[in-house]
Design a protein around this motif. Sequence first.
Motif, PDB file in Angstrom:
ATOM      1  N   LEU A  56      13.941  -1.034  39.204  1.00 36.57           N
ATOM      2  CA  LEU A  56      13.717  -0.158  38.351  1.00 36.57           C
ATOM      3  C   LEU A  56      12.731  -0.544  37.216  1.00 36.57           C
ATOM      4  CD1 LEU A  56      17.383   0.722  38.021  1.00 36.57           C
ATOM      5  CD2 LEU A  56      15.913   2.176  38.381  1.00 36.57           C
ATOM      6  N   GLN A  57      12.659  -1.861  36.947  1.00 37.30           N
ATOM      7  CA  GLN A  57      11.585  -2.416  36.133  1.00 37.30           C
ATOM      8  C   GLN A  57      10.216  -2.060  36.465  1.00 37.30           C
ATOM      9  OE1 GLN A  57      12.487  -6.524  35.629  1.00 37.30           O
ATOM     10  NE2 GLN A  57      13.970  -6.133  34.185  1.00 37.30           N
ATOM     11  N   THR A  58      10.156  -2.371  37.900  1.00 37.97           N
ATOM     12  CA  THR A  58       8.617  -1.880  38.707  1.00 37.97           C
ATOM     13  C   THR A  58       8.487  -0.391  38.465  1.00 37.97           C
ATOM     14  OG1 THR A  58       9.019  -3.604  40.281  1.00 37.97           O
ATOM     15  CG2 THR A  58       7.414  -1.927  40.725  1.00 37.97           C
TER      16      THR A  58
ATOM     17  N   MET B  86      11.983  11.159  30.103  1.00 37.37           N
ATOM     18  CA  MET B  86      12.498  10.627  31.388  1.00 37.37           C
ATOM     19  C   MET B  86      12.530   9.118  31.159  1.00 37.37           C
ATOM     20  SD  MET B  86      11.145  10.983  35.224  1.00 37.37           S
ATOM     21  CE  MET B  86      11.612  12.497  35.337  1.00 37.37           C
ATOM     22  N   ASN B  87      11.623   8.583  30.627  1.00 32.97           N
ATOM     23  CA  ASN B  87      11.666   6.960  30.397  1.00 32.97           C
ATOM     24  C   ASN B  87      12.868   6.599  29.511  1.00 32.97           C
ATOM     25  OD1 ASN B  87      10.762   4.459  30.483  1.00 32.97           O
ATOM     26  ND2 ASN B  87       9.329   4.708  28.726  1.00 32.97           N
ATOM     27  N   LYS B  88      13.199   7.406  28.624  1.00 29.10           N
ATOM     28  CA  LYS B  88      14.343   7.112  27.590  1.00 29.10           C
ATOM     29  C   LYS B  88      15.674   7.256  28.548  1.00 29.10           C
ATOM     30  CE  LYS B  88      12.316   8.330  23.059  1.00 29.10           C
ATOM     31  NZ  LYS B  88      12.384   9.535  22.015  1.00 29.10           N
ATOM     32  N   LYS B  89      15.507   8.366  29.479  1.00 31.61           N
ATOM     33  CA  LYS B  89      16.618   8.576  30.249  1.00 31.61           C
ATOM     34  C   LYS B  89      16.909   7.369  31.361  1.00 31.61           C
ATOM     35  CE  LYS B  89      18.637  12.145  33.215  1.00 31.61           C
ATOM     36  NZ  LYS B  89      18.344  13.658  33.649  1.00 31.61           N
ATOM     37  N   VAL B  90      15.826   7.085  31.923  1.00 32.01           N
ATOM     38  CA  VAL B  90      15.920   6.023  32.826  1.00 32.01           C
ATOM     39  C   VAL B  90      16.533   4.532  32.297  1.00 32.01           C
ATOM     40  CG1 VAL B  90      14.540   4.512  34.613  1.00 32.01           C
ATOM     41  CG2 VAL B  90      14.184   7.009  34.436  1.00 32.01           C
ATOM     42  N   SER B  91      15.725   4.373  31.078  1.00 31.30           N
ATOM     43  CA  SER B  91      16.494   3.040  30.459  1.00 31.30           C
ATOM     44  C   SER B  91      17.910   3.170  30.265  1.00 31.30           C
ATOM     45  CB  SER B  91      15.487   2.837  29.147  1.00 31.30           C
ATOM     46  OG  SER B  91      14.075   2.870  29.180  1.00 31.30           O
ATOM     47  N   LYS B  92      18.348   4.470  29.675  1.00 32.23           N
ATOM     48  CA  LYS B  92      19.731   4.459  29.406  1.00 32.23           C
ATOM     49  C   LYS B  92      20.511   4.274  30.466  1.00 32.23           C
ATOM     50  CE  LYS B  92      22.693   7.704  26.909  1.00 32.23           C
ATOM     51  NZ  LYS B  92      22.838   9.172  26.385  1.00 32.23           N
TER      52      LYS B  92
ATOM     53  N   GLU C 243      23.669   7.097  40.414  1.00 29.92           N
ATOM     54  CA  GLU C 243      23.125   8.606  39.841  1.00 29.92           C
ATOM     55  C   GLU C 243      21.856   8.949  39.486  1.00 29.92           C
ATOM     56  OE1 GLU C 243      25.752   9.354  36.130  1.00 29.92           O
ATOM     57  OE2 GLU C 243      24.138  10.871  35.375  1.00 29.92           O
ATOM     58  N   LEU C 244      21.096   7.539  39.036  1.00 26.60           N
ATOM     59  CA  LEU C 244      19.778   7.706  38.786  1.00 26.60           C
ATOM     60  C   LEU C 244      18.717   7.734  40.094  1.00 26.60           C
ATOM     61  CD1 LEU C 244      17.256   7.373  37.003  1.00 26.60           C
ATOM     62  CD2 LEU C 244      17.300   4.946  37.070  1.00 26.60           C
ATOM     63  N   LEU C 245      19.217   7.232  41.286  1.00 30.04           N
ATOM     64  CA  LEU C 245      18.613   7.643  42.290  1.00 30.04           C
ATOM     65  C   LEU C 245      18.968   8.842  43.100  1.00 30.04           C
ATOM     66  CD1 LEU C 245      19.664   3.943  44.135  1.00 30.04           C
ATOM     67  CD2 LEU C 245      17.368   4.590  43.282  1.00 30.04           C
ATOM     68  N   ALA C 246      20.084   9.376  42.603  1.00 32.39           N
ATOM     69  CA  ALA C 246      20.278  10.953  43.270  1.00 32.39           C
ATOM     70  C   ALA C 246      19.261  11.723  42.456  1.00 32.39           C
ATOM     71  CB  ALA C 246      21.859  10.973  43.076  1.00 32.39           C
ATOM     72  N   GLU C 247      19.272  11.440  41.202  1.00 37.78           N
ATOM     73  CA  GLU C 247      18.459  12.493  40.412  1.00 37.78           C
ATOM     74  C   GLU C 247      16.987  12.303  40.874  1.00 37.78           C
ATOM     75  OE1 GLU C 247      20.938  12.348  36.113  1.00 37.78           O
ATOM     76  OE2 GLU C 247      18.766  11.966  36.272  1.00 37.78           O
ATOM     77  N   THR C 248      16.398  11.249  41.352  1.00 41.04           N
ATOM     78  CA  THR C 248      15.078  11.125  41.722  1.00 41.04           C
ATOM     79  C   THR C 248      14.674  11.624  43.036  1.00 41.04           C
ATOM     80  OG1 THR C 248      15.593   8.939  42.375  1.00 41.04           O
ATOM     81  CG2 THR C 248      14.621   8.972  40.268  1.00 41.04           C
TER      82      THR C 248
END
Length: 550
Positions: free
Chosen positions: A328-330, A419-425, A434-439
Amino acid sequence: MKIFLYLYLLFIVLTPLEAINEMDSLLTHLEATMAQRDQFDQKKENRISQLKELAHKNNNNLEQIFFINNQLIEEYLTYTLDSALHFINENINISKKLNNIRLTHQNNIKLANIMASSGRLFEAFEILNSINKKELNDPLLIDYYKAFIKTYNELSFYAPLSSNYHKYYSKVEAYTDSLIPYLNQNSDDYLSILEKKYRDDRNLLECKKINTQRLSKTKMGNRLYSQITFERSLLYQLEKDEEMQMKYLILSATSDIQSSVKDNASLTVLALLLHKKGDIDRSHEFIKFSFDDASFFNSELRFKVISEILPVITEAYEHKTEKQQRKLQTSLMAISALLLLLLIAIFFIHRQLATLRLTQKELKNINSKLNKLNLNLAESNKKLNQANDQLSESNHVKENYIGNFLSICSNYIDKMDQMNKKVSKKITSRKIEELLAETKSNKLIDKEVKEFYKNFDDAFLHIFPNFVNELNALLRTEEQIILKSEERLNTELRIFALIRLGINDSAQIAKLLRYSVNTIYNYRVKVKNKALGNRENFEQQVMTIDAVKD
């Protein structure tokens, strides 16, 4: 023959898929049951509270209190060890006051069972050996022999030496032989002994038959169902069928939770199997749940078993989490780099726009001077004005599209920031799946394509507001393009709008509109075939449609 072969192959393919779907469904149901643990425990607490209120009534005699305590002991036996011990000791004192040796033996046998379950085997043997077997009636003899069997079973299971195992297990067999004559052959105790004998002899077919018979007499949500399904999992463990072993461990664990059994093993074994299969998240979730139950029950033996497993699963879970965080950091770094590139692009576009405006201003000054030339240059001036008009139209188109492009870029910067804020959150709250499903979803792309079409339609019609009517005027009356109420342009009109803007290559149009080249070619041919005049000159006529000048 071919049909039968096809059906056989289809069966081979579909059977594993059905097994996977069933396993996923069972695991999902188990997780839903785990989420309801507090509700099941509250029902247990309500029953206990009612019994305690009943015990504290003033008119109760010692026999009534003893009877109520027995019910409380049954509620606490697999729920809270300390509370079960408290009421057993209380009943032992009551039986002594009543001078009732039968009740004293009854509670001592219960106490020995609890000592064995919690790993305190020396105390269990000490209690059982203090009982005079001659003073026991048949029901108590059954419980007495069962307590010895349980204690020696635990001792043989944890015996480090093979010789000790055989010594202790011979005691199990001896007490089992003593117990069998007292049992009804239709009772679960008898069937359980018979099932264990078949299992030890590795006669798994007969063992399954007995287990199925026992299982048919009980149902999900009670302690006996949990025990029988756990024993069923042992059969599949011997057969090395991990899928079926997991199935019955899941059923056993689900039943344990529904019946508020805190002294359980099913979920711990299931966590180990899931860890082996690589399902680290569920494995970690289940072993933590088992640890919480063991903490609540307060059994040293259960703590010891889980403490040997918990570090292994926790380490694997932490390793996986760290790996996901690095990914995720990458991703965040890549998104940040793209954002930086976009900002640089906007800077250069802004600088180019300033240069373009300066050029336009200089061009207007030149045109003004040219208009003051003498009449002898009138014809040349007329041609120059025509060229200037074309250039002005081109500049007008560019100005509008550049302004629109800047607006789109600004919107994309906002979206990337969100999106940056959402990913960080989501990373912070560990909602990785959930993040992987969205991407993986195409919803965002589809939405952006629709937004692109809308922006293009708005910008183009701002410059060429009469484009639809003028293009329809080039078509036969019955073939004219009629838009739906919510449409500004459709696919056919967008293709010829791009042609009007000078984009004539079908491959480039296909890339812009996200269609295949063949589809674009077919649309062009289809519209040209509807032309009022010569179809070969149709696209040249489209190029003559005027834009509105500022």
